[in-house]
Design an enzyme around this catalytic site. Sequence first.
Site, PDB file in Angstrom:
ATOM      1  N   CYS A   1      -3.114 -34.424   5.387  1.00 41.85           N
ATOM      2  CA  CYS A   1      -2.169 -34.272   6.488  1.00 41.85           C
ATOM      3  C   CYS A   1      -1.795 -35.683   6.913  1.00 41.85           C
ATOM      4  O   CYS A   1      -2.510 -36.629   6.587  1.00 41.85           O
ATOM      5  CB  CYS A   1      -2.826 -33.536   7.651  1.00 41.85           C
TER       6      CYS A   1
ATOM      7  N   CYS B   1      -1.081 -36.433  10.263  1.00 39.43           N
ATOM      8  CA  CYS B   1      -1.095 -36.570  11.727  1.00 39.43           C
ATOM      9  C   CYS B   1      -1.932 -37.751  12.226  1.00 39.43           C
ATOM     10  O   CYS B   1      -1.669 -38.275  13.294  1.00 39.43           O
ATOM     11  CB  CYS B   1      -1.491 -35.266  12.401  1.00 39.43           C
TER      12      CYS B   1
ATOM     13  N   CYS C   1       2.482 -34.053  11.850  1.00 37.04           N
ATOM     14  CA  CYS C   1       1.820 -33.895  10.551  1.00 37.04           C
ATOM     15  C   CYS C   1       2.687 -34.341   9.378  1.00 37.04           C
ATOM     16  O   CYS C   1       2.294 -34.196   8.229  1.00 37.04           O
ATOM     17  CB  CYS C   1       1.390 -32.446  10.371  1.00 37.04           C
TER      18      CYS C   1
ATOM     19  N   LYS D   1      -2.564 -21.114   9.436  1.00 36.12           N
ATOM     20  CA  LYS D   1      -2.967 -22.045  10.491  1.00 36.12           C
ATOM     21  C   LYS D   1      -2.006 -21.889  11.659  1.00 36.12           C
ATOM     22  O   LYS D   1      -0.802 -22.136  11.531  1.00 36.12           O
ATOM     23  CB  LYS D   1      -2.943 -23.483   9.978  1.00 36.12           C
TER      24      LYS D   1
ATOM     25  N   ARG E   1      -7.978 -33.389  18.253  1.00 32.88           N
ATOM     26  CA  ARG E   1      -6.891 -34.373  18.388  1.00 32.88           C
ATOM     27  C   ARG E   1      -7.375 -35.621  19.120  1.00 32.88           C
ATOM     28  O   ARG E   1      -6.898 -36.727  18.863  1.00 32.88           O
ATOM     29  CB  ARG E   1      -5.699 -33.732  19.099  1.00 32.88           C
TER      30      ARG E   1
ATOM     31  N   ARG F   1       3.642 -28.513  17.701  1.00 29.16           N
ATOM     32  CA  ARG F   1       3.723 -28.239  16.262  1.00 29.16           C
ATOM     33  C   ARG F   1       4.260 -26.831  15.978  1.00 29.16           C
ATOM     34  O   ARG F   1       4.045 -26.285  14.890  1.00 29.16           O
ATOM     35  CB  ARG F   1       2.336 -28.376  15.635  1.00 29.16           C
TER      36      ARG F   1
ATOM     37  N   LYS G   1      -7.255 -20.174  10.495  1.00 25.26           N
ATOM     38  CA  LYS G   1      -7.655 -21.158  11.500  1.00 25.26           C
ATOM     39  C   LYS G   1      -6.761 -21.056  12.724  1.00 25.26           C
ATOM     40  O   LYS G   1      -5.543 -21.016  12.538  1.00 25.26           O
ATOM     41  CB  LYS G   1      -7.524 -22.539  10.860  1.00 25.26           C
TER      42      LYS G   1
ATOM     43  N   SER H   1     -12.363 -26.920  16.827  1.00 25.96           N
ATOM     44  CA  SER H   1     -13.028 -27.759  17.833  1.00 25.96           C
ATOM     45  C   SER H   1     -13.037 -27.115  19.221  1.00 25.96           C
ATOM     46  O   SER H   1     -14.057 -27.145  19.906  1.00 25.96           O
ATOM     47  CB  SER H   1     -12.350 -29.127  17.876  1.00 25.96           C
TER      48      SER H   1
ATOM     49  N   TYR I   1     -18.377 -26.846  13.191  1.00 23.97           N
ATOM     50  CA  TYR I   1     -18.975 -28.117  13.616  1.00 23.97           C
ATOM     51  C   TYR I   1     -20.490 -27.990  13.725  1.00 23.97           C
ATOM     52  O   TYR I   1     -21.185 -28.993  13.813  1.00 23.97           O
ATOM     53  CB  TYR I   1     -18.336 -28.592  14.921  1.00 23.97           C
TER      54      TYR I   1
HETATM   55  C1  PBG Z   1      -4.414 -31.680  11.373  1.00 26.64           C
HETATM   56  C2  PBG Z   1      -5.534 -30.800  11.733  1.00 26.64           C
HETATM   57  C3  PBG Z   1      -5.842 -30.232  12.971  1.00 26.64           C
HETATM   58  C4  PBG Z   1      -7.067 -29.602  12.825  1.00 26.64           C
HETATM   59  C5  PBG Z   1      -7.458 -29.758  11.497  1.00 26.64           C
HETATM   60  N1  PBG Z   1      -6.490 -30.478  10.825  1.00 26.64           N
HETATM   61  C6  PBG Z   1      -5.197 -30.314  14.286  1.00 26.64           C
HETATM   62  C7  PBG Z   1      -3.799 -29.971  14.495  1.00 26.64           C
HETATM   63  O1  PBG Z   1      -3.165 -29.275  13.703  1.00 26.64           O
HETATM   64  O2  PBG Z   1      -3.305 -30.449  15.514  1.00 26.64           O
HETATM   65  C8  PBG Z   1      -7.810 -28.919  13.933  1.00 26.64           C
HETATM   66  C9  PBG Z   1      -9.272 -28.788  13.735  1.00 26.64           C
HETATM   67  C10 PBG Z   1     -10.028 -28.464  14.953  1.00 26.64           C
HETATM   68  O3  PBG Z   1      -9.514 -28.317  16.073  1.00 26.64           O
HETATM   69  O4  PBG Z   1     -11.251 -28.364  14.803  1.00 26.64           O
HETATM   70  N2  PBG Z   1      -3.255 -31.115  11.024  1.00 26.64           N
END
Ligand code: PBG
Length: 313
Positions: free
Chosen positions: A101, A103, A111, A178, A188, A203, A234, A260, A299
């Site tokens: 990615c 980002c 991203c 996602k 983030r 996003r 996710k 997270s 995690y």
């Molecule tokens: C990046 C990405 C994100 C996560 C994993 N890869 C964040 C987003 O899309 O802003 C989130 C993972 C998490 O919150 O544990 N694109």
Amino acid sequence: MRELTATVKLSHKSFIQPLFVEEGLTAPRKLEGLNGVQVDTVNSILNTIEQDINSGVNKFLFFPVPSNKAAKDFDFSFATTVIARIKKQFGDAVWIAADVCLCSYTTHGHCGILNADQTRLLNNETVQVLSQYAVQLADAGADCIAPSDMMDGRIAAIRQQLNAHGFEAVALMSYAAKFSSHFYGPFRDACHSEPRAQGLQNRKTYQISPFNLNDALSSALRDEREGADILMVKPAGLYTDVIARLKQATLKPLAAYHVSGEYAAIEALAERGLLRREAAHLEVWAALGRAGADVIVSYAARFALGWIREGVY
Ligand code: PBG
């Protein structure tokens, strides 16, 4: 009797532990709300992995946090150097999926590459860069490429580029469904990747809407057709309906990423004495298994062996 007849039997072997490594960091950095997780330095990551292997997790999802940000023409050498070091030290004792990615590379936190007035993402230009990045990661030793960018067509493009460079054996774990979730906050923070372009502050134009189940399913099945080996949903705990429906529609293994914010929610309740964290995590994992997840990204993966063995639920 309950143990004998359980329809979900958790194994630590199904877990993936996310890892963060930040360029230029001189000491590991703790993360707000994410107990037991840290952003590692290029040196401390090797200790973290060694400890994780000893605790029973040897599969990782690798997130690099490079110090130089750009709008395009990115330098991927930090990520590839760290992966090469990890593979040199641990070889096949670890399985590394590398996040793909932009980002944590972009000045604006999106991203992908934006148009000149920063109001929309340039899908195809981004896919080209992601494919080149994936080849570099595979060349550095990544066992799996995990694209989380959500551009259209990136799975086919990455598969094609990997094969063209002799990396047919490198797997693709697609972030297939996602969602544009509010539960990515702590992540983030870790990656400095909050989207902050003037004309595009979230996003929603490239991640899936929580209000659209069909889009989630069709995007995931499209990724399967394009060559994904593992399909991921996710966030996880809020989207078990998506996991269950996908399970009916595909024979590919499904991964569930307990993200997270979902993790931090449990930790926050535990800190206030309102639940036991180990038991709550096990309950979530049971739910993911019931829904049909074969693989769990958490995690707390590094605690899975201990908690499952001790029967903390
Ligand atoms: C990046 C990405 C994100 C996560 C994993 N890869 C964040 C987003 O899309 O802003 C989130 C993972 C998490 O919150 O544990 N694109």
